[in-house]
Design a protein around this motif. Sequence first.
Motif, PDB file in Angstrom:
ATOM      1  N   GLY A   9       0.768  -1.169   0.158  1.00  0.00           N
ATOM      2  CA  GLY A   9      -0.088   0.188   0.029  1.00  0.00           C
ATOM      3  C   GLY A   9       0.504   1.347   0.186  1.00  0.00           C
ATOM      4  O   GLY A   9       0.425   2.139   0.203  1.00  0.00           O
ATOM      5  N   LEU A  10       2.252   1.036  -0.529  1.00  0.00           N
ATOM      6  CA  LEU A  10       3.106   3.103  -0.375  1.00  0.00           C
ATOM      7  C   LEU A  10       2.662   3.272  -2.278  1.00  0.00           C
ATOM      8  O   LEU A  10       4.326   4.183  -2.337  1.00  0.00           O
ATOM      9  CB  LEU A  10       4.461   2.113   0.376  1.00  0.00           C
ATOM     10  N   THR A  11       2.263   2.853  -2.781  1.00  0.00           N
ATOM     11  CA  THR A  11       1.851   3.513  -4.201  1.00  0.00           C
ATOM     12  C   THR A  11       1.960   5.443  -4.025  1.00  0.00           C
ATOM     13  O   THR A  11       0.710   5.434  -3.202  1.00  0.00           O
ATOM     14  CB  THR A  11       1.218   3.112  -4.950  1.00  0.00           C
ATOM     15  N   VAL A  12       2.825   5.584  -4.434  1.00  0.00           N
ATOM     16  CA  VAL A  12       3.032   7.538  -4.311  1.00  0.00           C
ATOM     17  C   VAL A  12       1.674   7.930  -5.447  1.00  0.00           C
ATOM     18  O   VAL A  12       2.280   7.836  -6.821  1.00  0.00           O
ATOM     19  CB  VAL A  12       4.300   7.679  -4.861  1.00  0.00           C
ATOM     20  N   LEU A  13       1.002   8.358  -4.896  1.00  0.00           N
ATOM     21  CA  LEU A  13      -0.704   8.739  -5.978  1.00  0.00           C
ATOM     22  C   LEU A  13      -0.149  10.416  -5.938  1.00  0.00           C
ATOM     23  O   LEU A  13      -1.181  10.925  -4.989  1.00  0.00           O
ATOM     24  CB  LEU A  13      -1.461   8.014  -5.529  1.00  0.00           C
ATOM     25  N   ASP A  14       1.471  10.988  -6.422  1.00  0.00           N
ATOM     26  CA  ASP A  14       1.199  12.735  -6.222  1.00  0.00           C
ATOM     27  C   ASP A  14       2.245  12.570  -7.363  1.00  0.00           C
ATOM     28  O   ASP A  14       3.079  12.495  -7.838  1.00  0.00           O
ATOM     29  CB  ASP A  14       2.362  12.834  -5.138  1.00  0.00           C
ATOM     30  N   PHE A  15       0.614  13.829  -7.985  1.00  0.00           N
ATOM     31  CA  PHE A  15       1.512  14.631  -9.206  1.00  0.00           C
ATOM     32  C   PHE A  15       1.101  15.671  -9.184  1.00  0.00           C
ATOM     33  O   PHE A  15       0.179  16.830  -8.826  1.00  0.00           O
ATOM     34  CB  PHE A  15      -0.609  13.847 -10.228  1.00  0.00           C
ATOM     35  N   PRO A  16       2.128  16.420  -9.597  1.00  0.00           N
ATOM     36  CA  PRO A  16       2.201  17.500  -8.496  1.00  0.00           C
ATOM     37  C   PRO A  16       1.391  18.865 -10.159  1.00  0.00           C
ATOM     38  O   PRO A  16       2.059  17.962 -10.757  1.00  0.00           O
ATOM     39  CB  PRO A  16       3.890  18.415  -8.791  1.00  0.00           C
ATOM     40  N   ASN A  17       1.333  19.843  -9.227  1.00  0.00           N
ATOM     41  CA  ASN A  17      -0.469  20.073 -10.564  1.00  0.00           C
ATOM     42  C   ASN A  17      -0.080  22.402 -10.382  1.00  0.00           C
ATOM     43  O   ASN A  17      -0.198  22.904  -9.522  1.00  0.00           O
ATOM     44  CB  ASN A  17      -1.777  20.144 -10.463  1.00  0.00           C
ATOM     45  N   ASN A  18       1.385  22.974 -10.829  1.00  0.00           N
ATOM     46  CA  ASN A  18       1.753  23.988 -10.354  1.00  0.00           C
ATOM     47  C   ASN A  18       1.758  24.583 -11.778  1.00  0.00           C
ATOM     48  O   ASN A  18       1.821  25.693 -12.096  1.00  0.00           O
ATOM     49  CB  ASN A  18       3.453  24.181  -9.953  1.00  0.00           C
ATOM     50  N   HIS A  19       0.961  23.993 -12.740  1.00  0.00           N
ATOM     51  CA  HIS A  19       1.219  24.660 -13.936  1.00  0.00           C
ATOM     52  C   HIS A  19       0.102  25.854 -14.305  1.00  0.00           C
ATOM     53  O   HIS A  19       0.790  26.800 -15.193  1.00  0.00           O
ATOM     54  CB  HIS A  19       0.323  23.869 -15.344  1.00  0.00           C
ATOM     55  N   LEU A  20      -0.494  26.649 -13.654  1.00  0.00           N
ATOM     56  CA  LEU A  20      -1.067  27.787 -13.691  1.00  0.00           C
ATOM     57  C   LEU A  20      -0.271  28.972 -12.945  1.00  0.00           C
ATOM     58  O   LEU A  20      -0.376  29.824 -13.617  1.00  0.00           O
ATOM     59  CB  LEU A  20      -2.981  27.834 -12.186  1.00  0.00           C
ATOM     60  N   LEU A  21       0.313  28.657 -11.751  1.00  0.00           N
ATOM     61  CA  LEU A  21       1.737  29.420 -11.685  1.00  0.00           C
ATOM     62  C   LEU A  21       2.791  29.327 -12.748  1.00  0.00           C
ATOM     63  O   LEU A  21       2.974  30.650 -13.109  1.00  0.00           O
ATOM     64  CB  LEU A  21       2.495  28.333 -10.591  1.00  0.00           C
ATOM     65  N   TYR A  22       2.921  28.128 -12.849  1.00  0.00           N
ATOM     66  CA  TYR A  22       4.029  28.859 -14.560  1.00  0.00           C
ATOM     67  C   TYR A  22       3.531  29.342 -15.368  1.00  0.00           C
ATOM     68  O   TYR A  22       4.073  30.715 -16.450  1.00  0.00           O
ATOM     69  CB  TYR A  22       4.311  27.469 -15.004  1.00  0.00           C
ATOM     70  N   ALA A  23       1.960  29.605 -15.776  1.00  0.00           N
ATOM     71  CA  ALA A  23       1.518  30.034 -17.032  1.00  0.00           C
ATOM     72  C   ALA A  23       1.081  31.693 -16.598  1.00  0.00           C
ATOM     73  O   ALA A  23       1.346  32.211 -17.562  1.00  0.00           O
ATOM     74  CB  ALA A  23       0.023  29.647 -17.493  1.00  0.00           C
ATOM     75  N   LEU A  24       1.184  31.870 -15.543  1.00  0.00           N
ATOM     76  CA  LEU A  24       0.939  33.026 -15.346  1.00  0.00           C
ATOM     77  C   LEU A  24       2.514  33.589 -15.169  1.00  0.00           C
ATOM     78  O   LEU A  24       2.356  34.923 -15.544  1.00  0.00           O
ATOM     79  CB  LEU A  24       0.328  32.981 -13.520  1.00  0.00           C
ATOM     80  N   THR A  25       3.174  33.054 -14.361  1.00  0.00           N
ATOM     81  CA  THR A  25       4.791  33.455 -15.051  1.00  0.00           C
ATOM     82  C   THR A  25       4.813  33.800 -16.326  1.00  0.00           C
ATOM     83  O   THR A  25       5.661  34.968 -16.078  1.00  0.00           O
ATOM     84  CB  THR A  25       5.630  32.400 -14.388  1.00  0.00           C
ATOM     85  N   TRP A  26       5.274  32.895 -17.026  1.00  0.00           N
ATOM     86  CA  TRP A  26       4.871  33.331 -18.485  1.00  0.00           C
ATOM     87  C   TRP A  26       4.136  34.715 -19.340  1.00  0.00           C
ATOM     88  O   TRP A  26       4.522  35.488 -19.781  1.00  0.00           O
ATOM     89  CB  TRP A  26       5.087  32.039 -19.012  1.00  0.00           C
ATOM     90  N   PHE A  27       2.776  34.976 -18.709  1.00  0.00           N
ATOM     91  CA  PHE A  27       1.821  35.710 -18.870  1.00  0.00           C
ATOM     92  C   PHE A  27       2.588  37.388 -18.150  1.00  0.00           C
ATOM     93  O   PHE A  27       2.265  37.736 -19.336  1.00  0.00           O
ATOM     94  CB  PHE A  27       0.484  35.523 -19.077  1.00  0.00           C
ATOM     95  N   SER A  28       2.777  37.131 -17.221  1.00  0.00           N
ATOM     96  CA  SER A  28       3.354  38.107 -16.752  1.00  0.00           C
ATOM     97  C   SER A  28       4.473  38.520 -17.495  1.00  0.00           C
ATOM     98  O   SER A  28       4.817  40.257 -17.828  1.00  0.00           O
ATOM     99  CB  SER A  28       3.787  38.337 -15.101  1.00  0.00           C
ATOM    100  N   LEU A  29       5.374  37.947 -17.501  1.00  0.00           N
ATOM    101  CA  LEU A  29       7.113  38.283 -18.478  1.00  0.00           C
ATOM    102  C   LEU A  29       6.471  39.204 -19.702  1.00  0.00           C
ATOM    103  O   LEU A  29       7.196  40.059 -20.093  1.00  0.00           O
ATOM    104  CB  LEU A  29       7.806  36.870 -18.437  1.00  0.00           C
ATOM    105  N   ALA A  30       5.458  38.280 -20.719  1.00  0.00           N
ATOM    106  CA  ALA A  30       5.216  38.745 -21.751  1.00  0.00           C
ATOM    107  C   ALA A  30       4.375  40.061 -21.507  1.00  0.00           C
ATOM    108  O   ALA A  30       4.972  40.890 -22.140  1.00  0.00           O
ATOM    109  CB  ALA A  30       3.902  38.192 -22.695  1.00  0.00           C
ATOM    110  N   LEU A  31       4.206  40.246 -20.325  1.00  0.00           N
ATOM    111  CA  LEU A  31       2.988  41.725 -19.596  1.00  0.00           C
ATOM    112  C   LEU A  31       3.900  42.320 -19.260  1.00  0.00           C
ATOM    113  O   LEU A  31       4.134  43.629 -20.342  1.00  0.00           O
ATOM    114  CB  LEU A  31       2.138  41.400 -18.758  1.00  0.00           C
ATOM    115  N   MET A  32       5.309  42.200 -19.357  1.00  0.00           N
ATOM    116  CA  MET A  32       5.784  43.683 -18.406  1.00  0.00           C
ATOM    117  C   MET A  32       7.253  43.531 -20.089  1.00  0.00           C
ATOM    118  O   MET A  32       7.426  44.388 -20.107  1.00  0.00           O
ATOM    119  CB  MET A  32       6.732  42.916 -17.654  1.00  0.00           C
ATOM    120  N   LEU A  33       7.445  43.019 -20.804  1.00  0.00           N
ATOM    121  CA  LEU A  33       8.135  43.161 -22.351  1.00  0.00           C
ATOM    122  C   LEU A  33       7.744  44.160 -22.994  1.00  0.00           C
ATOM    123  O   LEU A  33       7.794  45.074 -23.587  1.00  0.00           O
ATOM    124  CB  LEU A  33       8.319  41.824 -22.888  1.00  0.00           C
TER     125      LEU A  33
END
Length: 241
Positions: free
Chosen positions: A205-229
């Motif tokens: 019963g030690l199967t790791v079921l962890d799927f990091p979901n930071n994609h919204l943060l990454y998207a906001l980072t790219w959009f912010s860089l685009a806006l600043m540029l």
Amino acid sequence: MTITGGGGQRSPLARFAVLAGVLLVIAGLIGLGVWQLERRVWKLGLIARVDARVHAAPVAPPGPIDWPKVSVKRDEYLRVSTVGHFLNGHETDVQALTALGPGFWVLTPFKTDQGFIILANRGFVPPERRSPAAHSAVNGETTVTGLLRMTEPKGRFLRTNDPAQDRWYSRDVVAIASARGLTDVAPYFIDVEAGADPEAWPRGGLTVLDFPNNHLLYALTWFSLALMLAGATLYNVRQRN
């Protein structure tokens, strides 16, 4: 080009080329943001699919007729159950690092009542419990229930499986079956669920079921860089005009 004083001023063509390059970078940043949003949708779908599978009633594992169709999308983390008996003399210990510390996964061939074999990951043992005499064995007919997992070929990063020396760093079904002289082996393995005794070894019963979901943060980072540029470019253009 017009020379003024001791400095230089770009020609209209040069300014246009620079502006076009900046716009391309902005478009690339926006594209990366959109891609991360698409990845987020995919990741949410994956999490929902896995969650539904691990909490569903167990089904029979794919048999030989279905082995060519077995895939990550269709089968991984499917909760399965089958009846048969363990081939206890053919265990394979695979190095593992778990929430309980470093040790080994104990993979034991399980011959189903349909006649084919599935490698069953009975669970984790610490180094001092690695010997078969130091952890429990299951004899006779029994039922195995757990999560279907895909084979892990060759090894892991910087650690290659060495069948000749019986050193295993990943749960490579094909290689392990070959090393143990097994035939009619399913192209997947089963992570066996935790047993009734929480203190027993191997610990399932030690199967790791962890799927990091930071994609919204990454998207906001790219959009912010685009806006600043874009803002900096607009400011520069206005200043020059």
